[in-house]
Design a protein around this motif. Structure first.
Motif, mmCIF file in Angstrom:
data_model
loop_
_atom_site.group_PDB
_atom_site.id
_atom_site.type_symbol
_atom_site.label_atom_id
_atom_site.label_comp_id
_atom_site.label_asym_id
_atom_site.label_seq_id
_atom_site.Cartn_x
_atom_site.Cartn_y
_atom_site.Cartn_z
ATOM 1 N N TYR A 2 94.081 47.691 21.666
ATOM 2 C CA TYR A 2 94.473 49.057 21.322
ATOM 3 C C TYR A 2 94.988 49.847 22.526
ATOM 4 C CZ TYR A 2 91.925 47.773 17.137
ATOM 5 O OH TYR A 2 91.501 47.107 16.003
ATOM 6 N N LYS A 45 96.475 50.164 15.002
ATOM 7 C CA LYS A 45 96.390 48.778 14.560
ATOM 8 C C LYS A 45 95.145 48.603 13.693
ATOM 9 C CE LYS A 45 98.624 46.729 18.640
ATOM 10 N NZ LYS A 45 98.470 45.716 19.711
ATOM 11 N N PHE A 70 94.447 53.899 11.473
ATOM 12 C CA PHE A 70 94.434 52.480 11.800
ATOM 13 C C PHE A 70 95.034 51.609 10.689
ATOM 14 C CE2 PHE A 70 90.978 54.201 14.446
ATOM 15 C CZ PHE A 70 91.390 53.733 15.684
ATOM 16 N N THR A 72 86.962 50.892 20.844
ATOM 17 C CA THR A 72 87.601 51.305 19.598
ATOM 18 C C THR A 72 86.951 50.678 18.374
ATOM 19 O OG1 THR A 72 89.705 51.570 20.749
ATOM 20 C CG2 THR A 72 89.790 51.389 18.352
ATOM 21 N N PRO A 116 93.897 55.456 20.494
ATOM 22 C CA PRO A 116 94.183 54.022 20.320
ATOM 23 C C PRO A 116 95.448 53.806 19.499
ATOM 24 C CG PRO A 116 91.902 54.547 19.753
ATOM 25 C CD PRO A 116 92.615 55.846 19.888
ATOM 26 N N LYS A 117 96.070 52.665 19.712
ATOM 27 C CA LYS A 117 97.250 52.323 18.917
ATOM 28 C C LYS A 117 96.839 52.138 17.457
ATOM 29 C CE LYS A 117 99.669 49.986 22.699
ATOM 30 N NZ LYS A 117 100.251 48.707 23.176
#
Length: 265
Positions: free
Chosen positions: A195, A235, A73, A97, A232-233
């Motif tokens: 996300y 980020k 992340f 998330t 999840p992305k």
């Protein structure tokens, strides 16, 4: 290795949220088999549920918490105040998330996370949930847990997953406010990142009704995070953290309105 850690964690969490309806349907379709196996299944399920205690530590949870999520992340900064609090996270998101990776599975975290009680009635799944630090989302269990540690709760629940399509927050929730007692505070954790991408579908009102009634989020696609996976992305997890003071001079409905006006304002 990081990819494997993340994938295993996401699979376990998705089992909580999305596979439970399949297990329920499968149960009814497998009645002939369960005529024989039901007594044993009930004994196992009952044992798991009855033995559910405020588990803050387990080897399974320690293994997952040891994963270097910060490397994925980029930054995880969720400074929860010391003490026993009801930690309410918004929005719910596809797999929570912020709550899962930002708080619950952080090293040395002792939080418990409240999930649907029916999870603990499913053999194996209930055992996994218990050892991942989950408790039934009932007033009794949450109240008992708050005597020992902080409890994470996602007030928006499954309906909020559908609401995310419209960029909305599901506000028709009162129960979490009933958990507040004199010596417990509500720590409101509000995320600012998305996300997962959710493509809006038709029949929004019907799908929201199904989510509220049956806890089934009909959204598409179910897996559309990093490169179309459950992951999840990457980020940062840096939510806003504030303390909500329950106004005892007002009734439950007035406090509900005040709370959601406060967090959405």
């Amino acid at each position: 290795m990081l990819f494997l850690w993340a994938l295993v964690t996401i699979v376990l969490i998705f089992m909580w949220i999305f596979l439970l309806p399949i297990f329920v349907v499968g149960f009814f379709l497998s009645i002939p088999f369960f005529v024989v196996a039901l007594p044993l299944s009930l004994a196992i399920a009952g044992g798991i549920y009855i033995s559910v205690d405020h588990i803050k530590e387990s080897s399974l949870r320690e293994i997952i918490s040891s994963a270097p999520f910060e490397a994925w992340f980029g930054e995880i900064e969720v400074p929860i105040p010391e003490g026993n609090h009801l930690i309410c996270c918004h929005p719910h998101g596809m797999i929570c998330t912020m709550a899962i990776f930002g708080i619950h599975f952080q090293p040395k975290s002792k939080t418990l996370i409240a999930v649907a009680p029916v999870v603990f009635a499913v053999p194996v799944i209930g055992w996994i949930a218990k050892h991942l630090g989950a408790i039934p989302a009932t007033y009794e269990d949450i109240g008992r847990a708050l005597e020992h540690t902080s409890v994470i709760l996602l007030p928006g629940g499954v309906p909020e997953i559908v609401c995310t399509e419209q960029g909305l927050q599901y506000t028709q929730r009162w129960g979490f406010l009933k958990c507040v007692q004199d010596n417990f505070k509500i720590i409101c954790v509000r995320g600012h990142e998305s996300y997962y991408d959710i493509i809006p579908l038709p029949l929004y009102d019907l799908r929201l009704f199904i989510a509220k009634k049956y806890n089934i989020p009909i959204v598409f696609p179910w897996i559309f995070g990093y490169c179309g996976t459950w992951i999840p992305k990457p980020k940062p997890i840096k939510p806003t953290i504030t303390i909500y003071e329950y106004d005892k001079s007002k009734n439950l409905e007035e406090n509900r309105k005040q709370y959601y006006e406060w967090i959405t304002g």
